[in-house]
Design a protein around this motif. Structure first.
Motif, short mmCIF file in Angstrom:
data_model
loop_
_atom_site.label_atom_id
_atom_site.label_comp_id
_atom_site.label_asym_id
_atom_site.label_seq_id
_atom_site.Cartn_x
_atom_site.Cartn_y
_atom_site.Cartn_z
N ARG A 26 0.84 -1.19 0.00
CA ARG A 26 0.00 0.00 0.00
C ARG A 26 0.88 1.25 0.00
O ARG A 26 1.54 1.56 0.99
CB ARG A 26 -0.91 0.00 1.23
N TYR A 27 0.86 1.93 -1.14
CA TYR A 27 1.65 3.14 -1.30
C TYR A 27 0.81 4.18 -2.03
O TYR A 27 -0.08 3.84 -2.80
CB TYR A 27 2.90 2.88 -2.16
N VAL A 28 1.14 5.42 -1.79
CA VAL A 28 0.67 6.45 -2.70
C VAL A 28 1.38 6.20 -4.02
O VAL A 28 2.58 5.95 -4.05
CB VAL A 28 0.99 7.85 -2.15
N MET A 29 0.62 6.28 -5.10
CA MET A 29 1.19 5.97 -6.42
C MET A 29 1.08 7.18 -7.33
O MET A 29 0.08 7.90 -7.32
CB MET A 29 0.45 4.79 -7.04
N GLY A 30 2.12 7.35 -8.12
CA GLY A 30 2.13 8.45 -9.06
C GLY A 30 2.57 8.00 -10.43
O GLY A 30 3.25 6.98 -10.57
N TRP A 31 2.13 8.74 -11.42
CA TRP A 31 2.62 8.57 -12.79
C TRP A 31 3.39 9.84 -13.16
O TRP A 31 2.91 10.95 -12.93
CB TRP A 31 1.47 8.36 -13.76
N PHE A 32 4.54 9.61 -13.74
CA PHE A 32 5.40 10.70 -14.18
C PHE A 32 5.79 10.44 -15.63
O PHE A 32 5.65 9.31 -16.12
CB PHE A 32 6.66 10.77 -13.31
N ALA A 45 -1.44 11.46 -9.51
CA ALA A 45 -1.14 10.68 -8.31
C ALA A 45 -2.44 10.28 -7.64
O ALA A 45 -3.46 10.96 -7.77
CB ALA A 45 -0.26 11.47 -7.35
N ILE A 46 -2.36 9.17 -6.90
CA ILE A 46 -3.52 8.67 -6.18
C ILE A 46 -3.10 8.26 -4.78
O ILE A 46 -2.05 7.64 -4.59
CB ILE A 46 -4.18 7.50 -6.95
N GLY A 47 -3.91 8.64 -3.80
CA GLY A 47 -3.58 8.34 -2.42
C GLY A 47 -4.00 6.94 -2.02
O GLY A 47 -4.49 6.15 -2.84
N LEU A 48 -3.81 6.64 -0.75
CA LEU A 48 -4.22 5.32 -0.26
C LEU A 48 -5.74 5.17 -0.37
O LEU A 48 -6.23 4.06 -0.62
CB LEU A 48 -3.78 5.13 1.19
N GLN A 49 -6.46 6.25 -0.20
CA GLN A 49 -7.90 6.26 -0.49
C GLN A 49 -8.06 6.56 -1.98
O GLN A 49 -7.54 7.55 -2.47
CB GLN A 49 -8.62 7.32 0.33
N SER A 50 -8.77 5.72 -2.66
CA SER A 50 -8.82 5.83 -4.13
C SER A 50 -9.48 7.11 -4.63
O SER A 50 -9.29 7.48 -5.79
CB SER A 50 -9.54 4.61 -4.70
N ALA A 92 5.49 5.28 -9.91
CA ALA A 92 6.35 5.42 -8.75
C ALA A 92 5.52 5.31 -7.48
O ALA A 92 4.31 5.58 -7.49
CB ALA A 92 7.08 6.76 -8.78
N ALA A 93 6.19 4.93 -6.39
CA ALA A 93 5.52 4.72 -5.11
C ALA A 93 6.11 5.63 -4.04
O ALA A 93 7.33 5.81 -3.98
CB ALA A 93 5.64 3.25 -4.69
N ALA A 94 5.23 6.15 -3.20
CA ALA A 94 5.63 7.04 -2.11
C ALA A 94 5.06 6.52 -0.80
O ALA A 94 3.92 6.06 -0.75
CB ALA A 94 5.15 8.46 -2.36
N ARG A 95 5.85 6.65 0.26
CA ARG A 95 5.40 6.21 1.59
C ARG A 95 4.72 7.37 2.29
O ARG A 95 5.34 8.09 3.07
CB ARG A 95 6.59 5.73 2.41
N ARG A 96 3.46 7.55 2.00
CA ARG A 96 2.66 8.60 2.63
C ARG A 96 1.21 8.22 2.47
O ARG A 96 0.90 7.16 1.93
CB ARG A 96 2.93 9.97 1.97
N TYR A 97 0.32 9.09 2.95
CA TYR A 97 -1.10 8.75 2.90
C TYR A 97 -1.81 9.41 1.75
O TYR A 97 -2.61 8.77 1.04
CB TYR A 97 -1.76 9.17 4.22
#
Length: 119
Positions: A26-32, A45-50, A92-97
């Protein structure tokens, strides 16, 4: 964390493509994306909540980011494509909410997939 993109290709202007990114966890996901000779830029980008999503102004109304936790996938639906959308696209994946377009927040990156939009 291994990220694997797929779905790139050649498309005519005005057409559509859907990019996919396989991700475990479970990560915040982004497209670059990065075009030749240009810096990498955030797309969406999309958060942990869709329902927590954010987009670059250049793609608002044309691109849609979504995620499927059951199948461990993140998608970027790209419609009304323009030649200036041509680039290598990375997930890409980020460790945040919450979703963010700040590239420095992302710690894991895929290998990229090429999208070419022909005029």
């Amino acid at each position: 964390v291994q990220l694997v993109e797929s779905g790139g290709g050649l498309v005519q202007a005005g057409g559509s493509l859907r990019l996919s990114c396989a991700v475990s966890g479970r990560y915040v996901m982004g497209w670059f994306r990065q075009a030749p000779g240009k810096e990498r830029e955030a797309v969406a980008a999309i958060g942990l909540q869709s329902d927590n999503r954010t987009y670059a102004d250049s793609v608002k109304g044309r691109f849609t980011i979504s995620r499927d936790y059951a199948n461990k996938m993140v998608y970027l639906q790209m419609d009304s494509l323009k030649p200036e959308d041509t680039a290598v696209y990375y997930c890409a994946a980020a460790r945040r909410y919450s979703a963010t377009l700040v590239v420095q927040e992302y710690v894991h990156w895929g290998q990229g997939t090429l999208v070419t939009v022909k005029a």
